[in-house]
Design a protein around this motif. Structure first.
Motif, PDB file in Angstrom:
ATOM      1  N   THR A  61       0.823  -1.214   0.000  1.00 39.51           N
ATOM      2  CA  THR A  61       0.000   0.000   0.000  1.00 39.51           C
ATOM      3  C   THR A  61       0.856   1.264   0.000  1.00 39.51           C
ATOM      4  O   THR A  61       0.651   2.152  -0.823  1.00 39.51           O
ATOM      5  CB  THR A  61      -0.960  -0.010   1.202  1.00 39.51           C
ATOM      6  OG1 THR A  61      -1.760  -1.195   1.134  1.00 39.51           O
ATOM      7  CG2 THR A  61      -1.859   1.207   1.202  1.00 39.51           C
ATOM      8  N   THR A 144      -5.741  -2.114   1.559  1.00 38.26           N
ATOM      9  CA  THR A 144      -5.218  -2.039   0.194  1.00 38.26           C
ATOM     10  C   THR A 144      -5.193  -0.563  -0.206  1.00 38.26           C
ATOM     11  O   THR A 144      -5.812   0.284   0.462  1.00 38.26           O
ATOM     12  CB  THR A 144      -6.128  -2.800  -0.779  1.00 38.26           C
ATOM     13  OG1 THR A 144      -7.403  -2.141  -0.821  1.00 38.26           O
ATOM     14  CG2 THR A 144      -6.292  -4.264  -0.384  1.00 38.26           C
ATOM     15  N   PRO A 145      -4.516  -0.224  -1.303  1.00 38.63           N
ATOM     16  CA  PRO A 145      -4.529   1.176  -1.750  1.00 38.63           C
ATOM     17  C   PRO A 145      -5.953   1.722  -1.941  1.00 38.63           C
ATOM     18  O   PRO A 145      -6.240   2.854  -1.545  1.00 38.63           O
ATOM     19  CB  PRO A 145      -3.760   1.132  -3.072  1.00 38.63           C
ATOM     20  CG  PRO A 145      -2.803   0.000  -2.893  1.00 38.63           C
ATOM     21  CD  PRO A 145      -3.583  -1.035  -2.106  1.00 38.63           C
TER      22      PRO A 145
END
Length: 182
Positions: A61, A144-145
């Motif tokens: 991330t 997560t991103p």
């Protein structure tokens, strides 16, 4: 021929690695000082040395180009070892880790007083702090991103201020259109 292929693969790998962008990490004390001259929110990665999900968050991330660009533009980013021995001044108090054991540097150690103050109960936790140095929210767990994007933008734009119920957050979540690549 194989040697040439290996050398080319190595060069591509090295070049790609060196071109990877990084978040501009500063210490918590530095971020608080920077806020006085150029106010920005703080995103603090509260991690431990032994935490697998913390390492995944950093690798997957915090090295994502969209996350790097957004955090560097809109936040002061802090990496804070939740079981380290750094001394920190915050909110008129001094925080340390009086039970820190240097022999346990890569294993479970005593929790830092600042971690408890920010309600960190799991690792990793991303703590968001407003421009005045006040706690906004501790976000627990690996993200997560795309999952982190929601919170980065919500807090940056102060959209969280109108969300006093889970229902309002759910509406915001459903309406949110992620733009980061995952």
């Amino acid at each position: 021929m194989k040697k040439i292929l290996y050398i080319m693969m190595f060069l591509v790998l090295v070049t790609t690695k060196s071109m990877a962008q990084e978040i501009n990490w500063v210490t918590f004390n530095e971020a608080l000082a920077l806020q006085k001259t150029a106010p920005k929110k703080i995103m603090m990665d509260v991690y431990t040395n032994w935490c697998g999900p913390c390492k995944m968050l950093d690798r997957n991330t915090f090295h994502n180009k969209d996350v790097v660009d957004y955090v560097n533009k809109y936040y002061y980013a802090v990496k804070f070892n939740a079981e380290g021995n750094e001394e920190v001044s915050y909110d008129g108090k001094k925080f340390s880790n009086p039970n820190y054991n240097p022999d346990l540097v890569n294993r479970r150690n005593s929790a830092h007083e600042l971690s408890r103050y920010f309600q960190v109960q799991a690792y990793p936790t991303i703590v968001f702090i407003d421009e005045k140095g006040k706690l906004i929210f501790p976000l627990r767990g690996y993200k997560t991103p795309i999952q982190l994007e929601l919170y980065l933008k919500m807090f940056k734009n102060d959209d969280h201020k109108g969300m006093d119920t889970q229902e309002k957050f759910n509406e915001y979540y459903k309406a949110f259109k992620p733009e980061f690549e995952g």
